[in-house]
Design an enzyme around this catalytic site. Structure first.
Site, PDB file in Angstrom:
ATOM      1  N   HIS A  56       0.834  -1.202   0.000  1.00  0.00           N
ATOM      2  CA  HIS A  56       0.000   0.000   0.000  1.00  0.00           C
ATOM      3  C   HIS A  56       0.871   1.255   0.000  1.00  0.00           C
ATOM      4  O   HIS A  56       0.632   2.190  -0.774  1.00  0.00           O
ATOM      5  CB  HIS A  56      -0.934  -0.013   1.217  1.00  0.00           C
ATOM      6  CG  HIS A  56      -1.687   1.259   1.393  1.00  0.00           C
ATOM      7  ND1 HIS A  56      -2.842   1.529   0.703  1.00  0.00           N
ATOM      8  CD2 HIS A  56      -1.439   2.335   2.169  1.00  0.00           C
ATOM      9  CE1 HIS A  56      -3.273   2.726   1.052  1.00  0.00           C
ATOM     10  NE2 HIS A  56      -2.436   3.236   1.941  1.00  0.00           N
ATOM     11  N   GLU A  57       1.873   1.279   0.867  1.00  0.00           N
ATOM     12  CA  GLU A  57       2.781   2.419   0.912  1.00  0.00           C
ATOM     13  C   GLU A  57       3.549   2.539  -0.397  1.00  0.00           C
ATOM     14  O   GLU A  57       3.786   3.641  -0.897  1.00  0.00           O
ATOM     15  CB  GLU A  57       3.740   2.306   2.094  1.00  0.00           C
ATOM     16  CG  GLU A  57       3.054   2.294   3.450  1.00  0.00           C
ATOM     17  CD  GLU A  57       2.107   3.467   3.673  1.00  0.00           C
ATOM     18  OE1 GLU A  57       2.381   4.577   3.164  1.00  0.00           O
ATOM     19  OE2 GLU A  57       1.088   3.287   4.354  1.00  0.00           O
ATOM     20  N   HIS A  60       1.708   4.408  -3.071  1.00  0.00           N
ATOM     21  CA  HIS A  60       1.789   5.862  -2.964  1.00  0.00           C
ATOM     22  C   HIS A  60       3.048   6.386  -3.653  1.00  0.00           C
ATOM     23  O   HIS A  60       3.025   7.425  -4.306  1.00  0.00           O
ATOM     24  CB  HIS A  60       1.796   6.303  -1.496  1.00  0.00           C
ATOM     25  CG  HIS A  60       0.479   6.146  -0.820  1.00  0.00           C
ATOM     26  ND1 HIS A  60      -0.636   6.880  -1.169  1.00  0.00           N
ATOM     27  CD2 HIS A  60       0.097   5.340   0.193  1.00  0.00           C
ATOM     28  CE1 HIS A  60      -1.648   6.532  -0.396  1.00  0.00           C
ATOM     29  NE2 HIS A  60      -1.228   5.592   0.442  1.00  0.00           N
TER      30      HIS A  60
END
Length: 74
Positions: A56-57, A60
């Site tokens: 998820h990070e 980004h």
């Protein structure tokens, strides 16, 4: 993940003294990105979930929405 997306491998740090489940990223571009994960995220979640948190990070970073802008109010 970096290899598959074609970007530079980010630095990864573990906050050993933090037992809460959390992760975040910092940097201005994918070439200078850093992912920070808490000890709690690694120890209190199943391996697949922890990998999902990192992914998820990473998304980004890949999408360029990790830029931090600090302003002073004083």
């Amino acid at each position: 993940m970096a290899l598959a997306s074609g970007i530079t491998v980010p630095l990864v740090f573990v906050m050993d003294d933090q037992h809460a489940i959390n992760a975040f990223r910092r940097g201005y571009s994918s070439n200078e990105a850093t992912i920070i994960v808490t000890r709690g995220a690694l120890e209190q979640t199943p391996t697949g979930t922890a990998a999902g948190v990192v992914a998820h990070e990473f998304s980004h970073i890949l999408n360029g929405d990790m830029r931090l802008i600090f302003t002073s109010s004083g």
